[in-house]
Design a protein around this motif. Structure first.
Motif, PDB file in Angstrom:
ATOM      1  N   GLU A   1     132.141 -71.098  25.439  1.00  0.00           N
ATOM      2  CA  GLU A   1     131.278 -72.267  25.315  1.00  0.00           C
ATOM      3  C   GLU A   1     129.871 -71.928  25.776  1.00  0.00           C
ATOM      4  O   GLU A   1     129.661 -71.003  26.567  1.00  0.00           O
ATOM      5  CB  GLU A   1     131.844 -73.441  26.135  1.00  0.00           C
ATOM      6  CG  GLU A   1     133.216 -73.885  25.659  1.00  0.00           C
ATOM      7  CD  GLU A   1     133.811 -74.994  26.512  1.00  0.00           C
ATOM      8  OE1 GLU A   1     133.074 -75.549  27.364  1.00  0.00           O
ATOM      9  OE2 GLU A   1     134.996 -75.312  26.333  1.00  0.00           O
ATOM     10  N   VAL A   2     128.910 -72.698  25.284  1.00  0.00           N
ATOM     11  CA  VAL A   2     127.510 -72.464  25.613  1.00  0.00           C
ATOM     12  C   VAL A   2     126.839 -73.819  25.815  1.00  0.00           C
ATOM     13  O   VAL A   2     127.159 -74.794  25.135  1.00  0.00           O
ATOM     14  CB  VAL A   2     126.817 -71.656  24.486  1.00  0.00           C
ATOM     15  CG1 VAL A   2     126.813 -72.420  23.188  1.00  0.00           C
ATOM     16  CG2 VAL A   2     125.421 -71.266  24.886  1.00  0.00           C
ATOM     17  N   THR A   3     125.927 -73.898  26.793  1.00  0.00           N
ATOM     18  CA  THR A   3     125.213 -75.136  27.067  1.00  0.00           C
ATOM     19  C   THR A   3     123.974 -75.237  26.185  1.00  0.00           C
ATOM     20  O   THR A   3     123.623 -74.304  25.464  1.00  0.00           O
ATOM     21  CB  THR A   3     124.793 -75.191  28.538  1.00  0.00           C
ATOM     22  OG1 THR A   3     123.878 -74.115  28.788  1.00  0.00           O
ATOM     23  CG2 THR A   3     125.997 -75.046  29.464  1.00  0.00           C
ATOM     24  N   ALA A   4     123.296 -76.388  26.268  1.00  0.00           N
ATOM     25  CA  ALA A   4     122.060 -76.573  25.509  1.00  0.00           C
ATOM     26  C   ALA A   4     121.010 -75.550  25.927  1.00  0.00           C
ATOM     27  O   ALA A   4     120.251 -75.042  25.094  1.00  0.00           O
ATOM     28  CB  ALA A   4     121.536 -77.992  25.700  1.00  0.00           C
ATOM     29  N   ALA A   5     120.970 -75.228  27.240  1.00  0.00           N
ATOM     30  CA  ALA A   5     120.014 -74.214  27.704  1.00  0.00           C
ATOM     31  C   ALA A   5     120.333 -72.858  27.094  1.00  0.00           C
ATOM     32  O   ALA A   5     119.429 -72.094  26.722  1.00  0.00           O
ATOM     33  CB  ALA A   5     120.035 -74.131  29.226  1.00  0.00           C
ATOM     34  N   GLY A   6     121.625 -72.535  26.973  1.00  0.00           N
ATOM     35  CA  GLY A   6     122.013 -71.277  26.346  1.00  0.00           C
ATOM     36  C   GLY A   6     121.656 -71.236  24.873  1.00  0.00           C
ATOM     37  O   GLY A   6     121.220 -70.195  24.353  1.00  0.00           O
TER      38      GLY A   6
ATOM     39  N   VAL B   1     132.276 -79.662  22.845  1.00  0.00           N
ATOM     40  CA  VAL B   1     133.702 -79.386  23.062  1.00  0.00           C
ATOM     41  C   VAL B   1     134.066 -79.428  24.547  1.00  0.00           C
ATOM     42  O   VAL B   1     135.221 -79.229  24.907  1.00  0.00           O
ATOM     43  CB  VAL B   1     134.086 -78.003  22.483  1.00  0.00           C
ATOM     44  CG1 VAL B   1     133.885 -77.974  20.978  1.00  0.00           C
ATOM     45  CG2 VAL B   1     133.278 -76.891  23.152  1.00  0.00           C
ATOM     46  N   GLY B   2     133.080 -79.655  25.411  1.00  0.00           N
ATOM     47  CA  GLY B   2     133.357 -79.682  26.847  1.00  0.00           C
ATOM     48  C   GLY B   2     132.122 -80.106  27.612  1.00  0.00           C
ATOM     49  O   GLY B   2     131.173 -80.655  27.047  1.00  0.00           O
ATOM     50  N   GLY B   3     132.134 -79.846  28.911  1.00  0.00           N
ATOM     51  CA  GLY B   3     131.026 -80.229  29.760  1.00  0.00           C
ATOM     52  C   GLY B   3     131.063 -81.700  30.098  1.00  0.00           C
ATOM     53  O   GLY B   3     132.130 -82.327  30.155  1.00  0.00           O
ATOM     54  N   THR B   4     129.904 -82.298  30.303  1.00  0.00           N
ATOM     55  CA  THR B   4     129.801 -83.711  30.646  1.00  0.00           C
ATOM     56  C   THR B   4     128.898 -84.398  29.635  1.00  0.00           C
ATOM     57  O   THR B   4     128.290 -83.760  28.771  1.00  0.00           O
ATOM     58  CB  THR B   4     129.216 -83.889  32.060  1.00  0.00           C
ATOM     59  OG1 THR B   4     127.859 -83.385  32.059  1.00  0.00           O
ATOM     60  CG2 THR B   4     130.031 -83.135  33.096  1.00  0.00           C
ATOM     61  N   GLU B   5     128.784 -85.713  29.763  1.00  0.00           N
ATOM     62  CA  GLU B   5     127.944 -86.471  28.838  1.00  0.00           C
ATOM     63  C   GLU B   5     126.482 -86.059  28.963  1.00  0.00           C
ATOM     64  O   GLU B   5     125.755 -85.988  27.975  1.00  0.00           O
ATOM     65  CB  GLU B   5     128.094 -87.965  29.109  1.00  0.00           C
ATOM     66  CG  GLU B   5     127.322 -88.833  28.126  1.00  0.00           C
ATOM     67  CD  GLU B   5     127.587 -90.317  28.348  1.00  0.00           C
ATOM     68  OE1 GLU B   5     126.835 -91.132  27.789  1.00  0.00           O
ATOM     69  OE2 GLU B   5     128.531 -90.648  29.081  1.00  0.00           O
TER      70      GLU B   5
ATOM     71  N   PRO C   1     126.495 -81.413  28.035  1.00  0.00           N
ATOM     72  CA  PRO C   1     127.628 -81.002  27.196  1.00  0.00           C
ATOM     73  C   PRO C   1     127.614 -79.505  26.930  1.00  0.00           C
ATOM     74  O   PRO C   1     126.587 -78.835  27.062  1.00  0.00           O
ATOM     75  CB  PRO C   1     127.399 -81.791  25.904  1.00  0.00           C
ATOM     76  CG  PRO C   1     125.910 -81.969  25.846  1.00  0.00           C
ATOM     77  CD  PRO C   1     125.460 -82.121  27.280  1.00  0.00           C
ATOM     78  N   SER C   2     128.773 -78.978  26.547  1.00  0.00           N
ATOM     79  CA  SER C   2     128.870 -77.581  26.128  1.00  0.00           C
ATOM     80  C   SER C   2     129.436 -77.534  24.712  1.00  0.00           C
ATOM     81  O   SER C   2     130.149 -78.440  24.280  1.00  0.00           O
ATOM     82  CB  SER C   2     129.754 -76.776  27.088  1.00  0.00           C
ATOM     83  OG  SER C   2     131.054 -77.324  27.160  1.00  0.00           O
ATOM     84  N   PHE C   3     129.115 -76.454  24.018  1.00  0.00           N
ATOM     85  CA  PHE C   3     129.455 -76.316  22.607  1.00  0.00           C
ATOM     86  C   PHE C   3     130.167 -74.990  22.384  1.00  0.00           C
ATOM     87  O   PHE C   3     129.978 -74.035  23.143  1.00  0.00           O
ATOM     88  CB  PHE C   3     128.179 -76.371  21.754  1.00  0.00           C
ATOM     89  CG  PHE C   3     127.316 -77.567  21.999  1.00  0.00           C
ATOM     90  CD1 PHE C   3     127.393 -78.667  21.177  1.00  0.00           C
ATOM     91  CD2 PHE C   3     126.429 -77.593  23.076  1.00  0.00           C
ATOM     92  CE1 PHE C   3     126.591 -79.790  21.409  1.00  0.00           C
ATOM     93  CE2 PHE C   3     125.634 -78.703  23.320  1.00  0.00           C
ATOM     94  CZ  PHE C   3     125.714 -79.802  22.487  1.00  0.00           C
ATOM     95  N   ALA C   4     130.982 -74.939  21.334  1.00  0.00           N
ATOM     96  CA  ALA C   4     131.664 -73.689  20.994  1.00  0.00           C
ATOM     97  C   ALA C   4     130.626 -72.674  20.525  1.00  0.00           C
ATOM     98  O   ALA C   4     129.868 -72.940  19.575  1.00  0.00           O
ATOM     99  CB  ALA C   4     132.710 -73.927  19.918  1.00  0.00           C
ATOM    100  N   LEU C   5     130.577 -71.522  21.188  1.00  0.00           N
ATOM    101  CA  LEU C   5     129.559 -70.521  20.880  1.00  0.00           C
ATOM    102  C   LEU C   5     129.655 -70.059  19.430  1.00  0.00           C
ATOM    103  O   LEU C   5     128.634 -69.889  18.761  1.00  0.00           O
ATOM    104  CB  LEU C   5     129.701 -69.335  21.832  1.00  0.00           C
ATOM    105  CG  LEU C   5     128.728 -68.171  21.605  1.00  0.00           C
ATOM    106  CD1 LEU C   5     127.283 -68.644  21.728  1.00  0.00           C
ATOM    107  CD2 LEU C   5     129.008 -67.047  22.589  1.00  0.00           C
TER     108      LEU C   5
END
Length: 674
Positions: free
Chosen positions: A7-12, A38-42, A45-49
């Protein structure tokens, strides 16, 4: 690319695409096909890389993403966490380093085939490097655990082709340590090198609290060398083992466990022991270890965990071996440890106590000590203790001490003492004290107690010269005092922002923090107007070097400061939390730029506030749109103000030095009151 759960965050995502986080937020709002969280918090959030990379590629936004950034995102977003990802990557890098053809054959097919073949290949390379231990630091990962890491492992191998396997691992490990500064207590590389030099050449070396392996990496290579490490944190022990395996040909023996309670090397007798033990530990095993044979010099009190580590180190040395430990200064003087200190002195085990400057290692606000010990083959007839104070290496600012000065002071005192058991005194720096003089009721071994600086005031001639310098500086300050300003109606200029100027090509923006470099302009240097004082660790990326005419702006702290780089500062690396603006001289005068950026109202409108800090958004800073000739007029006035400010700083520093010298001279008798 196969979906592997990373997973990757918006910053990533922003780093992958080379944009700001605001752009990622816009993509999420404007593009219905943007991957769903796909995860993280509202709020985070985190996304599938894999989905993000596919979307960016379809949008044409992934073409120039550096390999290093892609591999790091696999580390940071690994489903089992970054430490597991680093261990998997390190294992494969050892395979790539030692048996590249085996890796090429295993990686030729699908991810499933790679995961199925790797355990056997890794077992064949890891077992000879790490040996067989009761509590091994690195266990060969299974196929099931390696399958989600397959894209990461392929990327790490590609990175090894670019940086070399050791360089690739140092880059990934350095990024992880930088991203989690509060999770690890690190030994700075300059301090590790000094400790290794004090220990001297060694064929077998032990670090019983190895952390990330900085001390063992600093040991000079030797034929047939064996490096032993142990740490209670399984992740640190594994990272150290892999780091050493990639950097050294030596046999690496690294185990998991608390060295005091569960010593994995209880039969080892090493040539040298290096240790940065945990400080002020109450729960170090006092109750269960009361009758341990390691306490040759006395049973440590519950509050004396550091003296337990000292005796553990001595117990693991062969006769004549040397141990060097980093110690809190309180360990040299606490009453609860005086009996053990006395016995260490009487039997010739403690050979030197070295006071380091403030800032040498965490905790950075106190001057730590180095204890140099030897396991005595026989008690010396008239033992002496070398006391050294390397405080002359202290420098203003947060960049750490001047390690060249520290090394010279310490090693020039230690080397003759190590050969002969004595050394000439250097007033204020080092002294060989007969042990009998130290065996009083306190057994206080702090160097400051026994090394009063000579002529602390500097003597009458030095103070007279200092006063002359102050007079000259004050006259310069008077000459530079700005003339009275004429009152004028408030100007109404058309304004622009730094961000707009950057987009139009009038200036280039850069941020610092990449390394390695030994001359770094920190945010504190910019705020204090001092020379570059920091360092940067190895990060696998090139540092940003400042040039004459650049403008640098600290982004933390809320201070309205901007500095124009002069010839003496040019060539230094840009530190963390500092932004660099490189104006096009055909469009922008650097002094004009720096002067307007320092406006209080300008900084207020461009700052954001958190609970504990203020952060400046440099792109939002404003300045007027003026012709170049008018910019030069303002620039000359701002340059004069900067010279006046520098003179005031210099006068303040010289004045403080003169006052301190006069106080010291009057109190030590070198200056008469009349």
């Amino acid at each position: 690319m196969q979906d592997n759960g990373t997973e990757v965050t918006a910053a990533g995502i922003a780093r992958l695409a080379g944009v700001g986080r605001a752009a990622v937020s816009n993509w999420r709002r404007r593009h219905a096909d943007f991957p769903k969280p796909v995860g993280g918090t509202e709020t985070s959030p985190s996304f599938a890389l894999a989905e993000v990379e596919d979307w960016l590629r379809r949008q044409g936004k992934l073409a120039e993403v550096p390999l290093r950034e892609r591999v790091w995102q696999h580390i940071a977003g690994h489903p089992e966490g970054p430490v597991t990802a680093l261990v998997h990557a390190g294992c494969v890098l050892v395979l790539v380093h030692d048996r590249p053809t085996v890796w090429q054959e295993a990686s030729a097919g699908s991810d499933e085939r790679l995961a199925a073949l790797l355990p056997t290949a890794l077992e064949q390379v890891l077992t000879p490097r790490f040996g067989v231990l009761r509590q091994p630091a690195v266990a060969t990962p299974t196929s099931a655990r390696l399958l989600p890491s397959a894209p990461l492992l392929r990327g790490a191998a590609d990175l090894a082709a670019e940086l070399g396997a050791p360089g690739a691992y140092e880059f990934l490990l350095g990024r992880h340590l930088d991203a989690n500064p509060r999770q690890y207590t690190l030994t700075p590389p300059d301090l590790a090198a000094l400790m290794a030099d004090l220990a001297g050449p060694a064929r077998s070396v032990l670090d019983p609290a190895c952390g990330t392996g900085a001390l063992l990496c600093a040991v000079a290579p030797a034929p047939g060398q064996e490096l032993h490490g142990q740490d209670s944190d399984p992740s640190l022990a594994a990272l150290t083992a892999l780091r050493l395996a990639l950097h050294r040909k030596a046999a690496v023996r690294t185990a998991v466990g608390d060295s005091l309670r569960a010593d994995a090397f209880d039969t080892l007798r090493a040539d040298a022991v290096l240790c940065h033990p945990p400080f002020n530990e109450r729960n170090w095993g006092h109750d269960e270890l009361a009758y341990d044979p390691r306490w040759e010099y006395g049973f440590p009190a519950r509050t004396e965990s550091e003296l337990a580590w000292v005796q553990h180190a001595l117990a693991r040395l062969k006769d004549g071996g040397t141990a060097v430990l980093l110690m809190p200064p309180a360990a040299a003087s606490r009453r609860s440890g005086r009996r053990i200190r006395a016995d260490l002195l009487r039997r010739g085990a403690l050979r030197a106590v070295i006071a380091l400057p403030v800032g040498a290692a965490p905790p950075y606000n106190i001057p730590l000590h180095l204890w140099v010990l030897r396991r005595p083959e026989r008690a010396p007839a008239q033992p002496e203790l070398l006391l050294t104070d390397a405080g002359a290496g202290a420098v203003e600012g947060r960049g750490g001490p001047d390690w060249g000065v520290v090394r010279t002071a310490v090693l020039d005192a230690w080397r003759p003492f190590a050969r002969t058991g004595t050394a000439p005194d250097v007033p204020g720096v080092s002294r060989c004290v007969p042990v009998i003089e130290l065996l009083d009721d306190d057994v206080d071994l702090a160097p400051a107690r026994h090394l009063p600086p000579p002529s602390a005031g500097g003597g009458a001639e030095e103070l007279a010269a200092l006063r002359t310098r102050l007079d000259d500086t004050l006259r310069l300050t008077a000459d530079l005092t700005p003339p009275p300003a004429d009152t004028a109606a408030r100007a109404r200029w058309p304004l622009t922002t730094v961000g707009e100027l950057a987009r139009g090509g009038a200036l280039v923006m850069r941020t610092g923090g990449n390394g390695p470099h030994t001359r770094v302009l920190t945010d504190h240097d910019v705020l204090a107007g001092t020379a570059p004082s920091g360092t940067l660790p190895e990060s696998g990326e090139e540092p940003v070097l400042v040039e004459e005419g650049d403008v640098v702006v600290p982004v933390l702290g809320g201070g309205a400061v901007a500095r124009v780089i002069d010839r003496g500062t040019a060539g230094a690396a840009l530190g963390r939390n500092v932004s660099l603006l490189r104006p096009d001289p055909a469009e922008l005068d650097p002094w004009f730029l720096a002067g307007f950026l320092r406006g209080t109202a300008n900084n207020r409108q461009a700052s954001s506030y958190a609970s504990t800090a203020t952060r400046l958004d440099v792109r939002r800073l404003q300045l007027p749109r003026l012709p170049l000739d008018q910019q030069h007029r303002y620039g000359e006035r701002f340059r004069a103000l900067a010279a006046f400010e520098d003179a005031l700083r210099q006068a303040g520093r010289i004045g403080e030095q003169l006052v301190r010298g006069l106080h010291d001279g009057l109190t030590d008798g070198t200056v008469a009151p009349d």
